[in-house]
Design an enzyme around this catalytic site. Structure first.
Site: not given
Ligand code: FAD
Length: 564
Positions: A42, A279
């Site tokens: 973020c 999960y």
């Molecule tokens: P992520 O945090 O994206 O993590 C997923 C991880 O899984 C990644 O690092 C990826 O590399 C890894 N992965 C995927 N597939 C594989 C694989 N096959 N093997 C190993 N690793 C893998 N949300 C807000 O609420 N407020 C904000 O201000 C905000 N700003 C944002 C700004 C930006 C630029 C971005 C990109 C997102 C923002 N978000 C914001 C959204 C927020 O970051 C995401 O909703 C949150 O990070 C989701 O968490 P997650 O664990 O689902 O996925």
């Protein structure tokens, strides 16, 4: 128990950390394909813009720090290639060496996030065409800017597109923002998004709405030209694709896990996928919309973190149910803040949910205390009074009001409850009647029938015999009024009732909806049964109907017998 977590950022790390706090003896392996874990995605736009100057500030943990504090086995640069649900193993590739291996698990957690949508634009693969999702992404964008990029095209005016537009303007680039929808921030209702559009334009961003980039062509020395359907050719040193995200569920799909909306992972109330030992949390999963009850994708950090914790709680017998998601979100765009919670009017209409809306523009704090600024607030509620959603734009205090209303929605509160909430007040922070109280009061008045509203659509489709009555001062009227309107300032109304025709519907308006409400109450009690007040006044109407032309000139002296 051995737990393998795929994805080491918001949801995955939240799960792993909570799991360790509940189970000191569990073996917890986190596999992350990128070079960083637990980083602040973020914060990436703010690093791009230079507000967060120190890149390391984004890196909240390292595998070493997580090993030391939580005894986690975190492996960065390890990509999971496949899942074998029956054998309970994952196939992993260590990217640096190319070594493939299998990792067994008792419980697998998928927090694989979302991937940027790459629109099918010819030239989308050119080196100057980028996305913003990870630390390496922001490194490349900063390199382009530090290397002299002066012109940027951003495709998509959602949260990331807007934050990046601000960041790149801060860095001195000329920015063109291209959005397919007819408004910026398509998640907001159009009249609420309009303030953000105006703020972008004020800050020098060229906003192109209702159009798209159809082709990107190399234009020499690393630059590109973006073509738009009207024939315009926009030169750019960098193009940022910010056209939304899609759930990253290719692994899950290949393993046969059940998928739902737009390919998102289906989970039950405890965040278990169709295979109970696996999960799913975060951007990759389908959630239940707290208001409509329908399936939704809400790619935000808060839900991802809470789901990570809830899944760990469930695994270790602490209840752990997923929460319904409201999609509460906020964005700062230069000097304006926009925030929302729950569905907007567009979403409620699409879901066929009966609702009412009120608009108001109270100051963010006491008007007599220096620096007061109007807050544009829209409240959506059910005919039985339950609060359904809210959207707000303005400056300081937008966050507080939306968060209070988000809490109210979760608690099932009604607009009467909002009117009665006891909120912190002193002049620098609010008013004795906080904007949230006022929103509840206006909504209550509507439900009791003490208030009736009209909106922009009524202006476009006028009913027979309607009289438009402007109750602002004569000076305000002269400076711009609705065509065909009559002017009786609300302070003169009691003395001039004789000028108002009886038996005709009265559409009353003022600047914000307050004076017209006073006029409505007076007129209703003086024998005019059909009086409506313009919701949010001209302030809202001009956002709702951006092309609306106001007439200028003196009020007409004689009102009887006129009208539209
Ligand atoms: P992520 O945090 O994206 O993590 C997923 C991880 O899984 C990644 O690092 C990826 O590399 C890894 N992965 C995927 N597939 C594989 C694989 N096959 N093997 C190993 N690793 C893998 N949300 C807000 O609420 N407020 C904000 O201000 C905000 N700003 C944002 C700004 C930006 C630029 C971005 C990109 C997102 C923002 N978000 C914001 C959204 C927020 O970051 C995401 O909703 C949150 O990070 C989701 O968490 P997650 O664990 O689902 O996925």
């Amino acid at each position: 128990m051995k737990i393998v977590v795929v994805g080491g950022v918001a949801g995955g790390m939240s799960f792993a950390a909570r799991a360790r706090r509940l189970a000191e003896d569990a073996e917890i392996v986190v596999l992350e394909r990128d070079p960083y874990v637990s980083y602040a995605n973020c914060g990436l736009p703010y690093h791009l813009g230079g507000e967060i100057g120190d890149r390391d500030a984004l890196l909240l943990h390292t595998p070493q720090s997580l090993a030391e504090s939580l005894a986690l086995d975190v492996r960065t640069g390890h990509e999971v290639l496949a899942i074998d649900p029956a054998g309970r193993t994952v196939a992993v590739r260590e990217r640096a060496t190319g070594r493939d291996y299998h990792e067994a698990y008792d419980v697998l957690v998928l927090s694989t996030g979302a991937a940027p949508v790459i629109p099918p634009i010819p030239g989308a693969g050119l080196p100057a065409v980028r996305v913003l999702r990870t630390v390496p992404d922001v490194d490349v964008l900063r390199e382009l800017v530090d290397g002299g990029a002066r012109r940027a095209v951003i495709v998509g005016a959602g949260f990331i597109g807007l934050e990046s537009a601000e960041a790149l303007r801060h860095r001195g680039l000329a920015v063109t923002l291209v959005e397919l929808a007819g408004q910026v921030m398509p998640a907001l209702d159009p009249e609420m998004a309009r303030s953000i559009e105006l703020e972008l334009r004020r800050a020098g961003v060229e906003v192109r709405l209702g159009t798209s980039v159809t082709a990107l062509r190399e234009a020499g020395r690393g630059t590109v030209t973006a073509s738009l359907p009207d024939g315009s050719q926009v030169p750019a040193d960098l193009v940022l694709l910010a056209a939304g995200v899609r759930p990253e569920t290719s692994l899950a799909a290949a393993a046969g896990l059940a998928l739902g909306t737009r390919g998102a992972l289906l989970v039950d109330g405890h965040l278990r996928t169709s295979v109970p030992s696996i999960y799913g949390v975060g951007d990759a999963i389908e959630v239940a919309d707290a208001v409509t009850g329908g399936p939704a994708l809400v790619p935000l950090a808060g839900p991802a973190s809470r789901q990570g914790r809830a899944a760990a709680d469930h695994l270790f017998g602490r209840g752990g149910r997923r929460s319904p998601v409201l999609g509460t979100a906020i964005v700062r765009v230069f000097g304006t803040v926009a925030a929302a919670t729950g569905p907007g009017e567009k979403a409620l209409c699409a879901a066929g949910i009966p609702h009412h809306a009120v608009h108001l523009h109270p100051n963010n704090h006491a008007g007599y205390y220096p620096g007061a600024r109007p807050l544009h607030l829209k409240l959506l509620f059910a005919p039985d009074g339950r609060v359904l959603g809210a959207q707000a734009t303005g400056g300081d205090g937008v966050d507080k009001r939306i968060d209070v209303i988000a809490t109210a929605i979760r608690a099932g509160l009604t607009v009467d409850d909002l009117a009665g909430l006891e909120l912190a007040y002193s002049p620098p922070f609010g008013s004795a009647k906080d904007p949230v109280n006022l929103a509840g009061m206006v909504a209550s008045n509507l439900l009791t029938g003490d208030l009736a509203l009209w909106r922009g659509s009524d202006l476009l489709h006028p009913g027979p015999q309607e009289v438009l009555l402007d109750v602002r001062s004569a000076a305000e009227f002269r400076s711009g009024h609705l065509p065909g309107a009559h002017n009786i300032p609300h302070t003169e109304l009691r003395q001039r009732l004789g000028e108002i025709p009886r038996g005709r519907p009265l559409l009353v308006y003022c600047a914000s909806g307050f004076r017209s409400y006073l006029a409505l109450r007076l007129l209703r009690q003086s024998g005019w049964p059909d009086v409506r007040s313009l919701s949010g006044g001209l302030s809202t109407l001009q956002l709702e109907l951006p092309g609306l032309a106001l007439d200028q000139g003196e009020p007409v002296a004689e009102l009887t017998g006129t009208g539209r």
